[in-house]
Design an enzyme around this catalytic site. Structure first.
Site, PDB file in Angstrom:
ATOM      1  N   HIS A  40       1.391   4.003   1.925  1.00  0.00           N
ATOM      2  CA  HIS A  40       1.914   4.798   3.039  1.00  0.00           C
ATOM      3  C   HIS A  40       3.435   4.913   2.970  1.00  0.00           C
ATOM      4  O   HIS A  40       4.134   3.977   2.580  1.00  0.00           O
ATOM      5  CB  HIS A  40       1.480   4.205   4.376  1.00  0.00           C
ATOM      6  CG  HIS A  40       0.032   4.442   4.678  1.00  0.00           C
ATOM      7  ND1 HIS A  40      -0.667   3.726   5.627  1.00  0.00           N
ATOM      8  CD2 HIS A  40      -0.866   5.319   4.150  1.00  0.00           C
ATOM      9  CE1 HIS A  40      -1.924   4.164   5.676  1.00  0.00           C
ATOM     10  NE2 HIS A  40      -2.064   5.122   4.790  1.00  0.00           N
ATOM     11  N   ASP A  42      -0.159  -3.930   6.331  1.00  0.00           N
ATOM     12  CA  ASP A  42      -0.794  -3.424   7.547  1.00  0.00           C
ATOM     13  C   ASP A  42      -2.265  -3.844   7.644  1.00  0.00           C
ATOM     14  O   ASP A  42      -3.074  -3.164   8.272  1.00  0.00           O
ATOM     15  CB  ASP A  42      -0.706  -1.895   7.599  1.00  0.00           C
ATOM     16  CG  ASP A  42       0.698  -1.402   7.887  1.00  0.00           C
ATOM     17  OD1 ASP A  42       1.599  -2.233   8.082  1.00  0.00           O
ATOM     18  OD2 ASP A  42       0.902  -0.166   7.881  1.00  0.00           O
ATOM     19  N   HIS A  76       4.913  -4.730  10.905  1.00  0.00           N
ATOM     20  CA  HIS A  76       5.275  -3.981  12.119  1.00  0.00           C
ATOM     21  C   HIS A  76       5.433  -4.915  13.311  1.00  0.00           C
ATOM     22  O   HIS A  76       4.768  -5.955  13.403  1.00  0.00           O
ATOM     23  CB  HIS A  76       4.210  -2.933  12.458  1.00  0.00           C
ATOM     24  CG  HIS A  76       4.151  -1.785  11.515  1.00  0.00           C
ATOM     25  ND1 HIS A  76       4.921  -0.656  11.655  1.00  0.00           N
ATOM     26  CD2 HIS A  76       3.400  -1.600  10.394  1.00  0.00           C
ATOM     27  CE1 HIS A  76       4.647   0.191  10.670  1.00  0.00           C
ATOM     28  NE2 HIS A  76       3.728  -0.372   9.889  1.00  0.00           N
ATOM     29  N   HIS A 119      -7.359  -0.797   5.756  1.00  0.00           N
ATOM     30  CA  HIS A 119      -6.313   0.131   6.204  1.00  0.00           C
ATOM     31  C   HIS A 119      -6.182   1.262   5.184  1.00  0.00           C
ATOM     32  O   HIS A 119      -6.182   2.447   5.539  1.00  0.00           O
ATOM     33  CB  HIS A 119      -5.011  -0.634   6.369  1.00  0.00           C
ATOM     34  CG  HIS A 119      -3.866   0.182   6.872  1.00  0.00           C
ATOM     35  ND1 HIS A 119      -3.823   0.704   8.150  1.00  0.00           N
ATOM     36  CD2 HIS A 119      -2.707   0.562   6.274  1.00  0.00           C
ATOM     37  CE1 HIS A 119      -2.687   1.364   8.318  1.00  0.00           C
ATOM     38  NE2 HIS A 119      -1.994   1.297   7.194  1.00  0.00           N
ATOM     39  N   HIS A 138       0.851  -1.195   0.000  1.00  0.00           N
ATOM     40  CA  HIS A 138       0.000   0.000   0.000  1.00  0.00           C
ATOM     41  C   HIS A 138       0.885   1.242   0.000  1.00  0.00           C
ATOM     42  O   HIS A 138       2.109   1.151   0.113  1.00  0.00           O
ATOM     43  CB  HIS A 138      -0.982  -0.007   1.178  1.00  0.00           C
ATOM     44  CG  HIS A 138      -0.352   0.094   2.531  1.00  0.00           C
ATOM     45  ND1 HIS A 138       0.405  -0.914   3.090  1.00  0.00           N
ATOM     46  CD2 HIS A 138      -0.360   1.092   3.470  1.00  0.00           C
ATOM     47  CE1 HIS A 138       0.813  -0.555   4.301  1.00  0.00           C
ATOM     48  NE2 HIS A 138       0.377   0.663   4.548  1.00  0.00           N
ATOM     49  N   ASP A 194       5.900   4.891   5.014  1.00  0.00           N
ATOM     50  CA  ASP A 194       6.794   3.952   5.698  1.00  0.00           C
ATOM     51  C   ASP A 194       6.853   2.592   4.998  1.00  0.00           C
ATOM     52  O   ASP A 194       7.554   1.682   5.450  1.00  0.00           O
ATOM     53  CB  ASP A 194       6.417   3.799   7.178  1.00  0.00           C
ATOM     54  CG  ASP A 194       5.041   3.188   7.387  1.00  0.00           C
ATOM     55  OD1 ASP A 194       4.122   3.511   6.618  1.00  0.00           O
ATOM     56  OD2 ASP A 194       4.875   2.398   8.331  1.00  0.00           O
ATOM     57  N   HIS A 195       6.135   2.480   3.885  1.00  0.00           N
ATOM     58  CA  HIS A 195       6.193   1.265   3.061  1.00  0.00           C
ATOM     59  C   HIS A 195       6.778   1.514   1.674  1.00  0.00           C
ATOM     60  O   HIS A 195       7.204   0.567   1.015  1.00  0.00           O
ATOM     61  CB  HIS A 195       4.801   0.648   2.934  1.00  0.00           C
ATOM     62  CG  HIS A 195       4.258   0.133   4.233  1.00  0.00           C
ATOM     63  ND1 HIS A 195       4.133  -1.207   4.527  1.00  0.00           N
ATOM     64  CD2 HIS A 195       3.831   0.792   5.335  1.00  0.00           C
ATOM     65  CE1 HIS A 195       3.651  -1.354   5.748  1.00  0.00           C
ATOM     66  NE2 HIS A 195       3.457  -0.147   6.266  1.00  0.00           N
TER      67      HIS A 195
END
Length: 259
Positions: free
Chosen positions: A58, A133, A171, A112, A56, A60-61
């Site tokens: 975001h 996530d 995570h 998410h 996805h 941090d990905h």
């Protein structure tokens, strides 16, 4: 056999590194930071990064994607319905993708984010799921874009995978998720035992992943919304009868958001 290693990133992210030692090729899942991957490649100079898989959008990905692609030329695959930097292959529900000689099936798992996908490999020796996530060890992702109904459906789809499926989420949230699971089902012996096991692992700064679908179905409250113990707890908290598993999930997720 493919070897899988976790490359820690930021405070609690894991970038999953898949390694084909025979051919010295590798792939990564959700590299939010290029640095850990580049450091590994520098230490393994004969290896080639062939694929970057994204679940996805975001940051941090995806934060390391463009730098890794520029450095290695790796193919970037990600959800068709989200903006993924440097994406070469746009993936939709039920698409199939070959990576390091393995076939992965793509699952749309909105909740998410709306375009979130997961990657499932059904190899008989060790089925594996990279779920970003969506599904966490003993938990699930927050609903930033999707609805409770969408997330519940996504989790039910993942829960239907074979019990031995290795669950690689993105995570290190397991201990905090299990604290919540203990509040939801304080009498569940599997939750109590897992909480003790994970507490010991984290005290040694050890990773708690991967999980399995079998373990999640015993200990993850978000996969247990049809269980009487979970439903009763949510009915009591919200002061009304929740008539469907989706409604129980909605109450559970709202509780976890403020837990």
């Amino acid at each position: 056999m493919i070897q899988i290693q976790a490359l820690p990133a930021f405070s609690d992210n894991y970038i999953w590194l898949l390694q084909d030692a025979v051919n010295q090729r590798c792939a990564v899942v959700d590299p939010g930071d290029a640095a850990p991957v580049l450091a590994w490649l520098q230490a393994h100079a004969d290896w080639q990064l062939t694929d970057i898989l994204i679940t996805h959008h975001h940051h941090d990905h995806v934060g390391g994607v463009e730098q890794l692609k520029a450095h290695t030329g790796a193919r970037v695959s990600g959800p068709a319905n989200e903006r993924i930097p440097a994406r070469d292959q746009a993936l939709n529900d039920n698409d199939r993708l070959e990576v390091l000689g393995l076939e992965f099936q793509v699952f749309a798992v909105p909740g998410h984010t709306l375009g979130h996908i997961a990657y499932y490999c059904a190899q008989p020796q060790l089925p594996m799921l990279f779920c970003g996530d969506t599904l966490f060890a003993a938990g699930c992702g927050r609903l930033f874009e999707g609805t409770p109904e969408q997330m519940h459906h996504s989790l039910e789809r993942l829960a239907a995978l074979p019990a031995a499926t290795q669950v690689y989420c993105a995570h290190e949230y397991t201990l905090s998720n299990l604290r919540f699971a203990c509040a939801v089902e304080p009498q569940n012996p599997h939750v109590i035992q897992r909480f003790e096991d994970v507490t010991a692992l984290r005290a040694q700064d050890r990773i708690t992943l991967p999980s399995t679908i079998a373990l999640e179905k015993l200990t993850n409250p978000f996969l247990r919304v049809a269980e009487t113990s979970v439903k009763q707890k949510i009915d009591e908290r919200v002061g009304r009868i929740n008539p469907t598993p989706s409604a129980v999930f909605s109450g559970l997720r709202a509780w976890k958001d403020t837990f």
